[in-house]
Design an enzyme around this catalytic site. Structure first.
Site, PDB file in Angstrom:
ATOM      1  N   ASN A  99      47.640  34.796  40.866  1.00 36.14           N
ATOM      2  CA  ASN A  99      47.004  35.115  39.582  1.00 36.14           C
ATOM      3  C   ASN A  99      48.030  35.321  38.467  1.00 36.14           C
ATOM      4  O   ASN A  99      47.655  35.491  37.314  1.00 36.14           O
ATOM      5  CB  ASN A  99      46.090  36.348  39.710  1.00 36.14           C
ATOM      6  CG  ASN A  99      46.863  37.647  39.803  1.00 36.14           C
ATOM      7  OD1 ASN A  99      48.052  37.654  40.143  1.00 36.14           O
ATOM      8  ND2 ASN A  99      46.212  38.752  39.495  1.00 36.14           N
ATOM      9  N   SER A 147      37.043  35.775  29.117  1.00 40.52           N
ATOM     10  CA  SER A 147      38.132  36.587  29.670  1.00 40.52           C
ATOM     11  C   SER A 147      38.484  37.780  28.767  1.00 40.52           C
ATOM     12  O   SER A 147      38.609  37.650  27.546  1.00 40.52           O
ATOM     13  CB  SER A 147      39.384  35.718  29.857  1.00 40.52           C
ATOM     14  OG  SER A 147      40.464  36.537  30.276  1.00 40.52           O
ATOM     15  N   ASP A 177      46.482  41.089  42.325  1.00 42.01           N
ATOM     16  CA  ASP A 177      45.140  41.653  42.553  1.00 42.01           C
ATOM     17  C   ASP A 177      45.154  42.766  43.608  1.00 42.01           C
ATOM     18  O   ASP A 177      44.431  43.758  43.478  1.00 42.01           O
ATOM     19  CB  ASP A 177      44.158  40.553  42.981  1.00 42.01           C
ATOM     20  CG  ASP A 177      43.724  39.685  41.811  1.00 42.01           C
ATOM     21  OD1 ASP A 177      43.757  40.166  40.662  1.00 42.01           O
ATOM     22  OD2 ASP A 177      43.345  38.521  42.040  1.00 42.01           O
ATOM     23  N   GLY A 237      31.883  41.015  51.523  1.00 46.29           N
ATOM     24  CA  GLY A 237      32.320  39.741  50.965  1.00 46.29           C
ATOM     25  C   GLY A 237      33.566  39.216  51.647  1.00 46.29           C
ATOM     26  O   GLY A 237      34.364  39.988  52.205  1.00 46.29           O
ATOM     27  N   LYS A 269      42.914  29.754  40.966  1.00 47.25           N
ATOM     28  CA  LYS A 269      43.854  30.602  41.711  1.00 47.25           C
ATOM     29  C   LYS A 269      44.424  29.919  42.966  1.00 47.25           C
ATOM     30  O   LYS A 269      45.595  30.084  43.282  1.00 47.25           O
ATOM     31  CB  LYS A 269      43.185  31.920  42.099  1.00 47.25           C
ATOM     32  CG  LYS A 269      42.932  32.841  40.916  1.00 47.25           C
ATOM     33  CD  LYS A 269      42.331  34.150  41.365  1.00 47.25           C
ATOM     34  CE  LYS A 269      42.211  35.112  40.202  1.00 47.25           C
ATOM     35  NZ  LYS A 269      41.898  36.474  40.625  1.00 47.25           N
TER      36      LYS A 269
END
Ligand code: ATR
Length: 288
Positions: free
Chosen positions: A94, A22, A109, A134, A73
């Site tokens: 998140n 991360s 996000d 996606g 999440k």
């Protein structure tokens, strides 16, 4: 530990599994030191099945809140005491924080994605039609953001059509589900093209993308993948003189509202931060 001015020392976390990759500790650490704030932001590995245990002792450990990343999440979404409308629309969280011992949650996000476009390609707002590659969690955040910003049509293109259809059910009549073979037919209408799949990500290079030849000249092309920073999609778009927006900016922008919640100051996403994070990426060896 007290700081000059009596500010309380605050601790925030990012939980995920694995978590060592991360970049969040690097970017929050940058803001903390830049603003000389009393606090720490640390990566905590939390295994699947350990989420409740982690939160049961989080206040005791001095945490004021933190970020939640893959694969937690959706799991954290299910256990928080209170979540806002954005996280409900996305079905995932998140960013969490404690308020009177209650675990509160949001999802930054969608605004992170939008703020980054506003920053890097403000003309995107004059468009109305987006093609989104996606149909996973990242796609839900992007769709949520662009519809909130006034886009009229979101074509969701996914390998598994069923998942794209689920997003149409979730987000309504402005969304349409397709498989990849529809790409060329839809391309001429696109004002914005966003890749939310892991295609192009280091280690998933074998899958090929469709040709971008049919995209109009004004189409803005964005990839939320940032390892590597110049994905195949962005390279192909750049070769065709299309404006591109890379994935690192979304990471930086989604972080700012959480930082404000935990540490009390809204931080700036600027060139210095971007360079700092890119340098750290290079050091970690995942910029290629
Ligand atoms: P995230 O939450 O990060 O969006 P996800 O829910 O696992 O992750 O979704 C990954 C997305 O990438 C999906 O749209 C997936 O397509 P499927 O729904 O058909 O699985 C897409 N994806 C991943 N690898 C892919 C590949 N090699 N080719 C095409 N699509 C791929």
């Amino acid at each position: 530990m007290m700081m000059e001015g009596g500010d309380r020392f605050k601790k925030a976390f990012v939980i995920g599994w694995p978590i060592s990759h991360s970049l969040s500790p690097i970017l929050h650490g940058y803001w903390l030191s830049k603003m000389n704030l009393s606090g720490i932001y640390e990566a905590v590995p939390v295994a699947p099945g350990e989420i409740s245990n982690f939160f049961n002792s989080a206040i005791e450990k001095g945490y004021v809140g933190g970020n939640v990343t893959i694969p937690h999440k959706e799991g954290v979404f299910a256990i928080v005491d209170e979540k806002d409308e954005v996280s409900k629309a996305i079905g995932a969280v998140n960013t969490v924080w404690f308020e009177d011992n209650r675990l509160m949650a949001t999802n930054t996000d969608a605004t992170g994605f939008i703020s980054n476009l506003d920053d890097c390609a403000p003309k995107w707002r004059s468009g109305t039609t987006a093609l989104i590659l996606g149909a996973g969690g990242a796609s839900r955040a992007v769709i949520c953001g662009i519809l909130a910003a006034g886009y009229q049509t979101a074509h969701i293109i996914n390998r598994t059509e069923e998942r794209a259809k689920e997003l149409v059910d979730r987000f309504g009549e402005k969304c349409f589900a397709h498989t990849w073979d529809a790409f060329e037919l839809l391309a001429p209408d696109a004002d914005l093209l966003v890749n939310t799949t892991s295609i192009g990500m280091t280690g998933n290079a074998e899958t090929s993308l469709p040709s971008l030849d049919k995209l109009p000249k004004h189409c803005i092309v964005s990839d939320i993948v940032y390892t590597p920073l110049k994905t195949k999609l962005l390279t192909e778009a750049w070769k065709r003189d299309l404006q591109t927006v890379d994935g690192i900016g979304m990471l930086l922008h989604q972080a700012a509202p959480g930082f404000e919640k935990w540490f009390g100051v809204l931080p700036k996403v600027d060139k210095g931060l971007r360079e700092h994070v890119l340098a750290a990426m290079e050091q970690k060896g995942n910029s290629k």
